[in-house]
Design an enzyme around this catalytic site. Structure first.
Site, PDB file in Angstrom:
ATOM      1  N   GLU A  33      59.755  42.783  -0.093  1.00  0.00           N
ATOM      2  CA  GLU A  33      58.900  41.654  -0.495  1.00  0.00           C
ATOM      3  C   GLU A  33      59.433  40.369   0.144  1.00  0.00           C
ATOM      4  O   GLU A  33      60.628  40.073   0.046  1.00  0.00           O
ATOM      5  CB  GLU A  33      58.879  41.542  -2.033  1.00  0.00           C
ATOM      6  CG  GLU A  33      58.169  40.311  -2.576  1.00  0.00           C
ATOM      7  CD  GLU A  33      56.741  40.129  -2.046  1.00  0.00           C
ATOM      8  OE1 GLU A  33      55.922  41.040  -2.208  1.00  0.00           O
ATOM      9  OE2 GLU A  33      56.457  39.056  -1.463  1.00  0.00           O
ATOM     10  N   GLY A  38      55.636  40.877  -7.788  1.00  0.00           N
ATOM     11  CA  GLY A  38      54.427  40.602  -8.577  1.00  0.00           C
ATOM     12  C   GLY A  38      53.266  40.171  -7.698  1.00  0.00           C
ATOM     13  O   GLY A  38      52.116  40.198  -8.119  1.00  0.00           O
ATOM     14  N   GLY A  39      53.594  39.717  -6.471  1.00  0.00           N
ATOM     15  CA  GLY A  39      52.543  39.370  -5.508  1.00  0.00           C
ATOM     16  C   GLY A  39      51.646  38.244  -5.978  1.00  0.00           C
ATOM     17  O   GLY A  39      52.029  37.420  -6.827  1.00  0.00           O
ATOM     18  N   LYS A  50      44.904  33.357 -16.079  1.00  0.00           N
ATOM     19  CA  LYS A  50      44.499  33.794 -17.423  1.00  0.00           C
ATOM     20  C   LYS A  50      45.264  33.046 -18.523  1.00  0.00           C
ATOM     21  O   LYS A  50      44.749  32.850 -19.613  1.00  0.00           O
ATOM     22  CB  LYS A  50      44.677  35.300 -17.573  1.00  0.00           C
ATOM     23  CG  LYS A  50      43.418  36.096 -17.304  1.00  0.00           C
ATOM     24  CD  LYS A  50      43.088  36.334 -15.871  1.00  0.00           C
ATOM     25  CE  LYS A  50      42.032  35.479 -15.267  1.00  0.00           C
ATOM     26  NZ  LYS A  50      41.794  35.767 -13.840  1.00  0.00           N
ATOM     27  N   GLY A 175      31.757  29.792  -5.505  1.00  0.00           N
ATOM     28  CA  GLY A 175      30.887  30.181  -6.627  1.00  0.00           C
ATOM     29  C   GLY A 175      31.189  31.582  -7.097  1.00  0.00           C
ATOM     30  O   GLY A 175      30.433  32.183  -7.857  1.00  0.00           O
ATOM     31  N   ILE A 178      36.796  33.498  -9.019  1.00  0.00           N
ATOM     32  CA  ILE A 178      37.957  32.594  -9.152  1.00  0.00           C
ATOM     33  C   ILE A 178      37.493  31.150  -9.349  1.00  0.00           C
ATOM     34  O   ILE A 178      38.008  30.427 -10.205  1.00  0.00           O
ATOM     35  CB  ILE A 178      38.898  32.734  -7.933  1.00  0.00           C
ATOM     36  CG1 ILE A 178      39.495  34.151  -7.923  1.00  0.00           C
ATOM     37  CG2 ILE A 178      40.006  31.694  -7.957  1.00  0.00           C
ATOM     38  CD1 ILE A 178      40.336  34.478  -6.700  1.00  0.00           C
ATOM     39  N   VAL A 226      26.631  22.328  -8.562  1.00  0.00           N
ATOM     40  CA  VAL A 226      25.722  21.953  -7.465  1.00  0.00           C
ATOM     41  C   VAL A 226      25.548  23.174  -6.555  1.00  0.00           C
ATOM     42  O   VAL A 226      26.529  23.703  -6.027  1.00  0.00           O
ATOM     43  CB  VAL A 226      26.279  20.758  -6.656  1.00  0.00           C
ATOM     44  CG1 VAL A 226      25.256  20.281  -5.631  1.00  0.00           C
ATOM     45  CG2 VAL A 226      26.679  19.616  -7.588  1.00  0.00           C
ATOM     46  N   ARG A 257      39.329  35.391  -0.107  1.00  0.00           N
ATOM     47  CA  ARG A 257      40.664  35.725   0.385  1.00  0.00           C
ATOM     48  C   ARG A 257      40.554  36.584   1.634  1.00  0.00           C
ATOM     49  O   ARG A 257      39.533  37.224   1.863  1.00  0.00           O
ATOM     50  CB  ARG A 257      41.455  36.459  -0.719  1.00  0.00           C
ATOM     51  CG  ARG A 257      41.671  35.592  -1.945  1.00  0.00           C
ATOM     52  CD  ARG A 257      42.428  36.304  -3.036  1.00  0.00           C
ATOM     53  NE  ARG A 257      43.812  36.605  -2.720  1.00  0.00           N
ATOM     54  CZ  ARG A 257      44.817  35.736  -2.758  1.00  0.00           C
ATOM     55  NH1 ARG A 257      44.600  34.485  -3.100  1.00  0.00           N
ATOM     56  NH2 ARG A 257      46.047  36.107  -2.449  1.00  0.00           N
ATOM     57  N   HIS A 424      34.212  49.122 -38.703  1.00  0.00           N
ATOM     58  CA  HIS A 424      33.275  48.071 -39.107  1.00  0.00           C
ATOM     59  C   HIS A 424      34.028  46.993 -39.869  1.00  0.00           C
ATOM     60  O   HIS A 424      34.860  47.319 -40.712  1.00  0.00           O
ATOM     61  CB  HIS A 424      32.191  48.679 -39.997  1.00  0.00           C
ATOM     62  CG  HIS A 424      31.253  47.640 -40.557  1.00  0.00           C
ATOM     63  ND1 HIS A 424      30.288  47.034 -39.781  1.00  0.00           N
ATOM     64  CD2 HIS A 424      31.154  47.100 -41.792  1.00  0.00           C
ATOM     65  CE1 HIS A 424      29.624  46.167 -40.527  1.00  0.00           C
ATOM     66  NE2 HIS A 424      30.136  46.187 -41.752  1.00  0.00           N
TER      67      HIS A 424
HETATM   68  P1  FAD Z   1      49.280  41.026  -3.405  1.00  0.00           P
HETATM   69  O1  FAD Z   1      49.290  40.810  -4.863  1.00  0.00           O
HETATM   70  O2  FAD Z   1      48.686  39.993  -2.535  1.00  0.00           O
HETATM   71  O3  FAD Z   1      50.741  41.362  -2.970  1.00  0.00           O
HETATM   72  C1  FAD Z   1      51.095  41.550  -1.631  1.00  0.00           C
HETATM   73  C2  FAD Z   1      52.549  41.177  -1.452  1.00  0.00           C
HETATM   74  O4  FAD Z   1      52.962  41.558  -0.144  1.00  0.00           O
HETATM   75  C3  FAD Z   1      52.797  39.675  -1.552  1.00  0.00           C
HETATM   76  O5  FAD Z   1      53.766  39.417  -2.537  1.00  0.00           O
HETATM   77  C4  FAD Z   1      53.301  39.280  -0.160  1.00  0.00           C
HETATM   78  O6  FAD Z   1      54.294  38.279  -0.204  1.00  0.00           O
HETATM   79  C5  FAD Z   1      53.883  40.601   0.334  1.00  0.00           C
HETATM   80  N1  FAD Z   1      53.942  40.703   1.796  1.00  0.00           N
HETATM   81  C6  FAD Z   1      52.931  40.507   2.694  1.00  0.00           C
HETATM   82  N2  FAD Z   1      53.361  40.744   3.938  1.00  0.00           N
HETATM   83  C7  FAD Z   1      54.678  41.070   3.849  1.00  0.00           C
HETATM   84  C8  FAD Z   1      55.680  41.405   4.786  1.00  0.00           C
HETATM   85  N3  FAD Z   1      55.417  41.464   6.089  1.00  0.00           N
HETATM   86  N4  FAD Z   1      56.912  41.680   4.359  1.00  0.00           N
HETATM   87  C9  FAD Z   1      57.209  41.626   3.034  1.00  0.00           C
HETATM   88  N5  FAD Z   1      56.295  41.312   2.082  1.00  0.00           N
HETATM   89  C10 FAD Z   1      55.053  41.050   2.483  1.00  0.00           C
HETATM   90  N6  FAD Z   1      42.838  40.591 -10.168  1.00  0.00           N
HETATM   91  C11 FAD Z   1      42.680  41.191 -11.365  1.00  0.00           C
HETATM   92  O7  FAD Z   1      42.696  42.420 -11.453  1.00  0.00           O
HETATM   93  N7  FAD Z   1      42.517  40.458 -12.519  1.00  0.00           N
HETATM   94  C12 FAD Z   1      42.497  39.101 -12.512  1.00  0.00           C
HETATM   95  O8  FAD Z   1      42.349  38.481 -13.567  1.00  0.00           O
HETATM   96  C13 FAD Z   1      42.659  38.444 -11.257  1.00  0.00           C
HETATM   97  N8  FAD Z   1      42.670  37.101 -11.206  1.00  0.00           N
HETATM   98  C14 FAD Z   1      42.925  36.484 -10.019  1.00  0.00           C
HETATM   99  C15 FAD Z   1      42.991  35.097 -10.000  1.00  0.00           C
HETATM  100  C16 FAD Z   1      43.275  34.428  -8.834  1.00  0.00           C
HETATM  101  C17 FAD Z   1      43.360  32.920  -8.845  1.00  0.00           C
HETATM  102  C18 FAD Z   1      43.522  35.184  -7.641  1.00  0.00           C
HETATM  103  C19 FAD Z   1      43.882  34.477  -6.367  1.00  0.00           C
HETATM  104  C20 FAD Z   1      43.450  36.559  -7.640  1.00  0.00           C
HETATM  105  C21 FAD Z   1      43.139  37.228  -8.830  1.00  0.00           C
HETATM  106  N9  FAD Z   1      43.043  38.619  -8.883  1.00  0.00           N
HETATM  107  C22 FAD Z   1      42.841  39.237 -10.095  1.00  0.00           C
HETATM  108  C23 FAD Z   1      43.196  39.453  -7.677  1.00  0.00           C
HETATM  109  C24 FAD Z   1      44.593  40.075  -7.593  1.00  0.00           C
HETATM  110  O9  FAD Z   1      45.566  39.054  -7.649  1.00  0.00           O
HETATM  111  C25 FAD Z   1      44.718  40.873  -6.311  1.00  0.00           C
HETATM  112  O10 FAD Z   1      43.637  41.768  -6.193  1.00  0.00           O
HETATM  113  C26 FAD Z   1      46.018  41.651  -6.320  1.00  0.00           C
HETATM  114  O11 FAD Z   1      47.131  40.790  -6.423  1.00  0.00           O
HETATM  115  C27 FAD Z   1      46.139  42.505  -5.057  1.00  0.00           C
HETATM  116  O12 FAD Z   1      47.331  43.223  -5.105  1.00  0.00           O
HETATM  117  P2  FAD Z   1      48.070  43.707  -3.780  1.00  0.00           P
HETATM  118  O13 FAD Z   1      49.288  44.422  -4.260  1.00  0.00           O
HETATM  119  O14 FAD Z   1      47.120  44.392  -2.900  1.00  0.00           O
HETATM  120  O15 FAD Z   1      48.474  42.380  -3.003  1.00  0.00           O
END
Ligand code: FAD
Length: 445
Positions: A33, A38-39, A50, A175, A178, A226, A257, A424
């Site tokens: 990472e 947690g990404g 949330k 719209g 998010i 709007v 995204r 209920h």
């Molecule tokens: P990510 O969570 O994007 O994780 C990818 C990770 O890879 C990142 O930490 C990044 O740093 C790492 N990475 C990338 N390239 C490299 C590299 N070369 N070397 C090392 N590390 C690397 N989803 C829901 O289910 N419920 C929700 O309520 C929700 N709300 C959201 C609200 C917002 C404001 C946003 C922006 C998104 C929301 N989402 C929600 C979407 C959700 O966050 C994503 O769908 C989810 O995080 C995707 O998971 P992922 O593991 O594919 O990628």
């Protein structure tokens, strides 16, 4: 050089869950990472948004209490304190993830990964190999290349959750889910929110009958929506559009995204210019390289990334898992009221079906709680009563939907949902009532 069974790049909800699942099943796993465990979900997505929505929901509950006769003193907002609460919860959850990773002996590498053609992974000074690679590199905010954007400053969801002062005004461009969630998070706290969306409606991927309810609620919260115009250019704190100039104090782009495809493109993986091509087992065009989560198509949510990650691990373990079914992935919008959906919307169904939509206003619990805006909608195949799609709109509907989804996932038809015994008084009773009404046997209709 160290050798692992599986190297996972990216520790978001796709990567970290796959890593722990693989380790628990006896695989030797490396997880890389470059930012924080947690990404996007934990750091700048699901969790912080949330938490903020929970704060604004409480403010709305206090307001509702006033209309019932509960006269609390004037509500004031200590925004910095609310954001400290948000940070504390995020930190606690991320700390927990660190413990789970360590406890399960996943080798964690902090840093940016690159992957060579022979699948050697490099992180800083370290190199290692793995039998299989899982790309879980996620996505980043997309900002459209508007003319004049360099003359202004703006937030994206990568930067917005760091604010510590409640903005007096916030203009949100977008719209989709998010954009609308962020409007609901801020407006009840006192921010004057404007949502600018160039197309003719909001939440266009969601249940059409939910949209008017959300728009009415936005109006009640004083959110200026709007729609249906063209952006022309940006000039400092003014947006020039086809319907006039729009000044703003604070600007947030919530305009979608884009996947982080650097490693995928360096490996020459097949992709459509945006998303990486994968088969039903999330295998890319290169043997031993898999891709999951926001990097590939389908429903792009945290739980789909996690399900895909687990699927790949099960596939590598030779357990012949059922591919992740798009129509079994819940899609949730945490507005007030919430919208929770899975499967097809009515206009997507291509076979004879019966559709029932029961408004919540006859549900006893919804009336008690003052949460009658919403409905339960079921779409059932006439041929064999399969559940094709469902939408529950209402308070905590994101928790309620899964009783219907459980039946579908178990391969049951709508009869099972109709025949279950519901406590209920609850909102979930309305699900049973709707399921019975598919056969014209609802009681309180
Ligand atoms: P990510 O969570 O994007 O994780 C990818 C990770 O890879 C990142 O930490 C990044 O740093 C790492 N990475 C990338 N390239 C490299 C590299 N070369 N070397 C090392 N590390 C690397 N989803 C829901 O289910 N419920 C929700 O309520 C929700 N709300 C959201 C609200 C917002 C404001 C946003 C922006 C998104 C929301 N989402 C929600 C979407 C959700 O966050 C994503 O769908 C989810 O995080 C995707 O998971 P992922 O593991 O594919 O990628």
């Amino acid at each position: 050089m160290k050798n692992y069974d599986l190297a996972i790049i990216g520790a978001g909800p796709g990567g970290y869950i796959a890593a722990i699942h693989a380790a628990k099943n006896g695989m030797k796993v490396a997880l890389v990472e470059r930012k924080k465990v947690g990404g996007a979900c934990y750091n700048v997505g699901c969790i912080p948004s949330k938490i903020m929505l929970e704060h604004s929901k409480l403010v709305q509950s206090i307001e509702r209490g006033r209309t019932w006769g509960i006269n609390a003193e004037e509500t004031t907002i200590d925004f910095a304190k609310l954001m400290r609460r948000k940070d504390k919860i995020v930190d606690e959850l991320i700390d927990n993830l660190g413990h789970y990773i360590e406890k399960n002996h996943v080798a964690y590498y902090a840093g940016e990964a690159t992957v060579a053609d022979d699948l050697t992974v490099t992180v800083g000074d370290e190199n290692f190999t793995a039998k299989d690679i899982m790309l879980a590199t996620g996505s980043k905010p997309f900002v459209p290349p508007f003319e004049g954007l360099e003359t202004t400053t703006y937030y994206t969801t990568d930067t917005f959750f760091d604010i510590t002062t409640l903005p007096k005004e916030l203009t949100i461009i977008g719209g989709g889910v998010i954009a609308i969630e962020m409007a609901f998070a801020l407006a009840p706290l006192g921010t004057k929110v404007t949502v600018l969306n160039h197309s003719e409606d909001i939440l266009q991927t969601e249940e059409p009958d939910a949209r008017p309810i959300i728009k009415k609620r936005m109006e009640e919260l004083g959110i200026n929506l709007v729609l249906d115009f063209t952006f022309e250019r940006f000039e400092g704190n003014v947006i020039h559009t086809s319907i006039g100039e729009m000044p703003f104090e604070n600007l947030l782009f919530a305009t979608g995204r884009r996947p982080n495809v650097e490693i995928a493109t360096s490996l020459g993986l097949k992709f459509d210019g945006r998303l990486i091509d994968v088969d039903l087992h999330c295998q890319t065009s290169k043997p031993h390289v898999y891709a999951i989560g926001d990097l590939i198509g389908g429903v792009q949510l945290a739980h789909s990334a996690s399900a895909e990650g687990i699927h790949v691990v099960e596939h590598l373990l030779g357990r012949n898992p059922k591919p992740v079914q798009q129509d079994e992935i819940p899609r949730c919008v945490y507005t007030h009221p919430e919208i929770a959906t899975f499967g097809l919307l009515a206009h997507e169904v291509q076979e004879p079906y019966t559709m029932i939509e029961l408004p919540l206003r006859t549900n006893a619990k919804a009336l008690m709680e003052g949460n009658t805006e919403g409905f339960v909608k079921l779409i059932v195949a006439d041929k064999d009563r399969r559940i094709l799609g469902a939408c529950v709109m209402g308070d905590k509907s994101t928790e309620l939907l899964n009783s219907i989804l459980a039946a579908k996932t178990a391969g049951a038809d709508i009869d099972m949902v109709a025949n279950m015994i519901y406590p209920h008084p609850t909102m979930s009773e309305h699900i049973g009532e709707s399921a019975r009404e598919v056969f014209g046997r609802g009681i309180h209709i």
